[in-house]
Motif scaffolding. Structure first.
Motif, PDB file in Angstrom:
ATOM      1  N   THR A  93     -12.756  -1.421  -6.021  1.00  0.00           N
ATOM      2  CA  THR A  93     -11.472  -1.796  -5.423  1.00  0.00           C
ATOM      3  C   THR A  93     -10.586  -2.513  -6.442  1.00  0.00           C
ATOM      4  N   LYS A  94     -11.188  -3.403  -7.242  1.00  0.00           N
ATOM      5  CA  LYS A  94     -10.423  -4.122  -8.261  1.00  0.00           C
ATOM      6  C   LYS A  94      -9.888  -3.163  -9.320  1.00  0.00           C
ATOM      7  N   ILE A 133       2.579  -7.611  -0.098  1.00  0.00           N
ATOM      8  CA  ILE A 133       1.670  -6.878  -0.992  1.00  0.00           C
ATOM      9  C   ILE A 133       0.264  -6.843  -0.404  1.00  0.00           C
ATOM     10  N   ALA A 134      -0.225  -8.014   0.049  1.00  0.00           N
ATOM     11  CA  ALA A 134      -1.577  -8.082   0.605  1.00  0.00           C
ATOM     12  C   ALA A 134      -1.699  -7.264   1.883  1.00  0.00           C
ATOM     13  N   ASP A 135      -0.660  -7.269   2.711  1.00  0.00           N
ATOM     14  CA  ASP A 135      -0.678  -6.477   3.945  1.00  0.00           C
ATOM     15  C   ASP A 135      -0.776  -4.983   3.639  1.00  0.00           C
ATOM     16  N   ARG A 136      -0.045  -4.543   2.615  1.00  0.00           N
ATOM     17  CA  ARG A 136       0.014  -3.111   2.299  1.00  0.00           C
ATOM     18  C   ARG A 136      -1.199  -2.638   1.502  1.00  0.00           C
ATOM     19  N   GLU A 137      -1.676  -3.482   0.565  1.00  0.00           N
ATOM     20  CA  GLU A 137      -2.655  -2.996  -0.394  1.00  0.00           C
ATOM     21  C   GLU A 137      -3.918  -3.846  -0.506  1.00  0.00           C
ATOM     22  N   GLY A 138      -3.993  -4.956   0.222  1.00  0.00           N
ATOM     23  CA  GLY A 138      -5.179  -5.796   0.175  1.00  0.00           C
ATOM     24  C   GLY A 138      -5.085  -6.861  -0.902  1.00  0.00           C
ATOM     25  N   MET A 139      -5.988  -7.849  -0.825  1.00  0.00           N
ATOM     26  CA  MET A 139      -5.961  -8.971  -1.754  1.00  0.00           C
ATOM     27  C   MET A 139      -6.265  -8.558  -3.182  1.00  0.00           C
ATOM     28  N   ALA A 140      -7.015  -7.473  -3.358  1.00  0.00           N
ATOM     29  CA  ALA A 140      -7.353  -7.038  -4.714  1.00  0.00           C
ATOM     30  C   ALA A 140      -6.107  -6.674  -5.507  1.00  0.00           C
ATOM     31  N   ALA A 141      -5.032  -6.311  -4.819  1.00  0.00           N
ATOM     32  CA  ALA A 141      -3.798  -5.906  -5.495  1.00  0.00           C
ATOM     33  C   ALA A 141      -2.893  -7.092  -5.819  1.00  0.00           C
ATOM     34  N   VAL A 165      -5.024 -11.107  16.916  1.00  0.00           N
ATOM     35  CA  VAL A 165      -3.722 -10.503  16.620  1.00  0.00           C
ATOM     36  C   VAL A 165      -3.292 -10.844  15.189  1.00  0.00           C
ATOM     37  N   ILE A 166      -3.509 -12.094  14.788  1.00  0.00           N
ATOM     38  CA  ILE A 166      -3.129 -12.530  13.438  1.00  0.00           C
ATOM     39  C   ILE A 166      -3.912 -11.747  12.388  1.00  0.00           C
ATOM     40  N   TYR A 167      -5.221 -11.614  12.597  1.00  0.00           N
ATOM     41  CA  TYR A 167      -6.042 -10.870  11.635  1.00  0.00           C
ATOM     42  C   TYR A 167      -5.702  -9.381  11.647  1.00  0.00           C
ATOM     43  N   ARG A 168      -5.296  -8.875  12.779  1.00  0.00           N
ATOM     44  CA  ARG A 168      -4.875  -7.464  12.829  1.00  0.00           C
ATOM     45  C   ARG A 168      -3.625  -7.242  11.980  1.00  0.00           C
ATOM     46  N   ARG A 169      -2.722  -8.214  12.033  1.00  0.00           N
ATOM     47  CA  ARG A 169      -1.502  -8.113  11.227  1.00  0.00           C
ATOM     48  C   ARG A 169      -1.799  -8.299   9.743  1.00  0.00           C
ATOM     49  N   HIS A 170      -2.765  -9.164   9.445  1.00  0.00           N
ATOM     50  CA  HIS A 170      -3.051  -9.523   8.059  1.00  0.00           C
ATOM     51  C   HIS A 170      -4.565  -9.454   7.810  1.00  0.00           C
ATOM     52  N   PRO A 171      -5.116  -8.259   7.631  1.00  0.00           N
ATOM     53  CA  PRO A 171      -6.582  -8.119   7.468  1.00  0.00           C
ATOM     54  C   PRO A 171      -7.146  -8.914   6.297  1.00  0.00           C
ATOM     55  N   TRP A 172      -6.352  -9.157   5.264  1.00  0.00           N
ATOM     56  CA  TRP A 172      -6.801  -9.906   4.086  1.00  0.00           C
ATOM     57  C   TRP A 172      -7.100 -11.366   4.408  1.00  0.00           C
ATOM     58  N   LEU A 173      -6.566 -11.865   5.519  1.00  0.00           N
ATOM     59  CA  LEU A 173      -6.654 -13.280   5.855  1.00  0.00           C
ATOM     60  C   LEU A 173      -8.096 -13.746   5.995  1.00  0.00           C
ATOM     61  N   VAL A 174      -8.982 -12.834   6.413  1.00  0.00           N
ATOM     62  CA  VAL A 174     -10.375 -13.217   6.620  1.00  0.00           C
ATOM     63  C   VAL A 174     -11.024 -13.669   5.312  1.00  0.00           C
TER      64      VAL A 174
END
Length: 311
Positions: free
Chosen positions: A44-45, A98-106, A168-177
């Protein structure tokens, strides 16, 4: 050289040599795991590094593809170093996007700077480092969805509501976990507002302060634990270009052939409802009810004196 950089370099060479042309899909993380013998995080990185370098980009419904070759410009564009429209809030909003679209790795300060059209060093006037940026991103996510202004009188309904809100928050922002540690909490007023709301929900029903905190941590950990699947689902959708339900459909024939052997009679019963069985929202609700059932047993036992306070 770090393994992910080695993989990114190898893919970049393929792109340069045009064995991968603009618009071609690049290998998915699972394909990279098999080819290079690395873990999913490393693969992923590597893809994130290619995105940061502008060599690939994500196309909804297709996946990660080679980016178009940039046209030569007569002169380098002038970067906007700062200005009245640049602020900490705008930097954070860009990072969240950016994190919402592509994840924290991006996510990197360089990537955020590129999106905003400023030099990377400019961002240090608004955030101290990436760690502070991530904390501000987390706070922005929780601030977007604060606890309800009114709390139901029934503890069970109230806990269910706050857990659903966090889902709902985690659904909007999966990277948050990835950035909400359980055992190393940080000063984050908007996230702590959720904790305070939950604690007030179960205050005065016979639980001591430590048990109250444990109840909150167990319920919120259930939400966080389930939310890991949201991040994995987002990554899989990004790599494959198809949804989980669409992926299940592609596996239907193979699954039916496997069930036809008679080795899995109980699993075979679920064939017709396979999609519903793996619906994350339905599974979340089922599990949440069971967790709250357990909290109810604890409260009843404390009320009747059938459970010692240190258990």
């Amino acid at each position: 050289m770090a393994p992910y950089l080695r993989i990114a370099e190898a893919l970049a060479e393929r792109i340069t040599a045009e064995s991968l042309r603009p618009g071609d899909r690049v290998p998915s993380t699972r394909q990279l795991m098999q080819e290079f013998g690395v873990a999913m995080a490393t693969a992923t990185k590597a893809l994130a590094k290619l995105r940061q370098d502008g060599l690939v980009h994500v196309v909804p419904g297709i996946g990660t593809v080679v980016a178009p070759r940039p046209r030569r410009a007569p002169a380098a564009p002038v970067q906007r170093e700062s200005g009245p429209d640049l602020s900490t809030a705008r930097v954070v909003a860009c990072a969240v996007d950016i994190a919402d679209r592509e994840g924290m790795a991006a996510l990197s300060l360089r990537r955020v700077a590129s999106e905003l059209g400023v030099a990377p060093m400019t961002l240090y006037g608004y955030v101290a480092n990436k760690e502070q940026l991530v904390l501000l991103m987390s706070e922005a996510a929780f601030a977007q969805t604060p606890p309800p202004p009114h709390r139901p009188a029934d503890w069970r309904t109230a806990l269910r509501d706050i857990c659903r809100l966090q889902w709902v928050i985690y659904r909007r922002h999966p990277w948050l976990v990835q950035v909400t540690p359980l055992t190393r909490p940080r000063p984050a007023p908007h996230a702590m507002a959720h904790t305070e709301w939950a604690l007030q929900t179960i205050d005065g029903i016979g639980l001591d302060p430590v048990t109250m905190l444990h109840v909150h941590l167990i319920t919120t950990s259930y939400v966080r634990g389930f939310a890991i699947n949201l991040e994995m689902e987002a990554e899989a959708r990004q790599e494959s270009g198809i949804t989980d339900q669409e992926w299940l459909h592609t596996q239907q024939r193979a699954v039916q052939d496997m069930f036809a052997t008679g080795s899995f009679p109980l699993l075979a019963r679920s064939t017709e409802v396979l999609g519903a069985a793996f619906d994350l929202d339905r599974m979340f609700e089922f599990g949440l009810t069971r967790v709250l059932d357990g909290v109810g047993v604890l409260i009843e036992q404390r009320a009747t004196g059938r459970l010692d306070a240190d258990r």
